[in-house]
Design a protein around this motif. Structure first.
Motif, PDB file in Angstrom:
ATOM      1  N   LEU A  88       0.616  -1.117  -0.023  1.00 32.78           N
ATOM      2  CA  LEU A  88      -0.230   0.264   0.411  1.00 32.78           C
ATOM      3  C   LEU A  88       0.515   1.284  -0.093  1.00 32.78           C
ATOM      4  O   LEU A  88       0.206   2.198   0.354  1.00 32.78           O
ATOM      5  CB  LEU A  88      -0.844  -0.160   1.021  1.00 32.78           C
ATOM      6  N   ARG A  89       1.665   1.466  -0.779  1.00 33.60           N
ATOM      7  CA  ARG A  89       3.018   2.227  -0.545  1.00 33.60           C
ATOM      8  C   ARG A  89       2.499   3.243  -1.801  1.00 33.60           C
ATOM      9  O   ARG A  89       2.720   3.929  -1.994  1.00 33.60           O
ATOM     10  CB  ARG A  89       4.340   1.901  -0.250  1.00 33.60           C
ATOM     11  N   TYR A 117      -3.323   6.572   2.601  1.00 30.62           N
ATOM     12  CA  TYR A 117      -2.411   5.610   2.043  1.00 30.62           C
ATOM     13  C   TYR A 117      -2.080   7.025   0.766  1.00 30.62           C
ATOM     14  O   TYR A 117      -2.785   6.902  -0.382  1.00 30.62           O
ATOM     15  CB  TYR A 117      -3.330   5.018   1.299  1.00 30.62           C
ATOM     16  N   ALA A 281      -5.409  -2.691  -1.594  1.00 23.00           N
ATOM     17  CA  ALA A 281      -6.189  -0.813  -1.865  1.00 23.00           C
ATOM     18  C   ALA A 281      -8.023  -1.146  -1.380  1.00 23.00           C
ATOM     19  O   ALA A 281      -8.199  -0.280  -0.963  1.00 23.00           O
ATOM     20  CB  ALA A 281      -5.510  -0.203  -2.993  1.00 23.00           C
ATOM     21  N   GLU A 284      -9.160  -2.335   1.620  1.00 22.63           N
ATOM     22  CA  GLU A 284      -8.705  -1.391   2.466  1.00 22.63           C
ATOM     23  C   GLU A 284     -10.152   0.351   2.228  1.00 22.63           C
ATOM     24  O   GLU A 284     -10.227   0.944   2.990  1.00 22.63           O
ATOM     25  CB  GLU A 284      -7.857  -0.355   2.521  1.00 22.63           C
TER      26      GLU A 284
END
Length: 292
Positions: A88-89, A117, A281, A284
């Motif tokens: 998730l970077r 994020y 992603a 989330e």
């Protein structure tokens, strides 16, 4: 054939215009034209008919477009898998939403997600309920949000919120002070959203419950956006059915009024493909919108 040529071809096909496609892709017009010409030359086939300044897909071009979109979708899916490995970077999240959800309910969640994020790029495409369902089904959007019910076997559909619907009139309209039994829905001029929109479906269902067909209404205008509907109703062109979230600004200024008429609350639905790969992603974002 290169990935870049496919990407350019799809953009030109969707816009039916070289200059607009080039602008979207941040390319020069000559580079965009050259990429399409290279495809046509290599395979000795015409993908576009060129009449004056207009371009249209040929029959071969339409067939190739479906395949090109499929290749791009698979490439995007592969990129999502790699992005997941980055924890998730980095990565991207593609959303699609119908207008009420996209303009009034979803932005706060997008902002909250970006705060959590910042390395995930979030894009949002707007359309009516049927368009959003199609985008998710074809893999062009990871998650869809709509206010209209749909029947699509390939998608998982879950309720994420509810919306209050109201019969809305311009200030001073005769219905403003009337009660439900005194109102004949066929006696007013109407301003409506286009067919396929969730709001239009609510009205159609309401009419059906009262034994009225929508063809019996005096329809002054059918419009593609909620904001245009609200503005025209504020100007006195007719009455409408819309979300109270949309009508809120007009109600606050006194340009609009709601009528005491029973309407069902409607649900906001989240759409996800049952079989496509689901990224961290996506999960989330779903967790975020489901936490309310």
């Amino acid at each position: 054939m290169t990935f870049e040529q496919l990407r350019i071809f799809v953009a030109v096909a969707e816009h039916e215009h070289v200059t607009r496609a080039a602008r979207e892709l941040n390319l020069t017009q000559s580079a965009t034209s050259a990429a399409v010409a290279a495809l046509e030359s290599r395979y000795a086939i015409l993908l576009f008919d060129r009449v004056g300044r207009q371009i249209r897909l040929t029959a071969a071009g339409r067939l190739f477009l479906a395949e090109a979109r499929a290749v791009l979708a698979r490439t995007a899916a592969a990129e999502l898998v790699l992005a997941d490995l980055a924890g998730l970077r980095v990565g991207s999240l593609s959303l699609a939403a119908s207008q009420t959800v996209g303009n009034y309910w979803l932005p706060g969640f997008i902002h909250a997600f970006r705060q959590l994020y910042p390395g995930i790029k979030v894009s949002l495409v707007m359309g009516n309920t049927q368009t959003v369902a199609s985008l998710v089904r074809e893999g062009q959007a990871n998650i869809g949000f709509v206010e209209g019910e749909i029947d699509e076997p390939s998608l998982s559909i879950s309720i994420v919120s509810e919306d209050e619907i109201a019969l809305v009139v311009p200030a001073g309209h005769p219905w403003e002070k009337m009660q439900e039994p005194d109102i004949d829905l066929r006696t007013a001029r109407w301003v409506l959203r286009e067919e396929g929109s969730g709001t239009r479906s609510i009205l159609t269902g309401m009419l059906h419950d009262t034994g009225i067909d929508i063809s019996e209404l005096d329809i002054a205008a059918e419009l593609p956006t909620n904001e245009t509907v609200r503005a025209i109703v504020e100007a006195g062109a007719g009455v409408t059915v819309m979300s109270k979230m949309i009508a809120e600004s007009g109600l606050a200024t006194g340009k609009l009024a709601t009528v005491d008429y029973p309407l069902p609350r409607r649900s906001f639905f989240m759409l996800r493909h049952k079989d496509r790969y689901r990224t961290r992603a996506e999960d989330e974002f779903v967790r975020l919108v489901s936490a309310i």
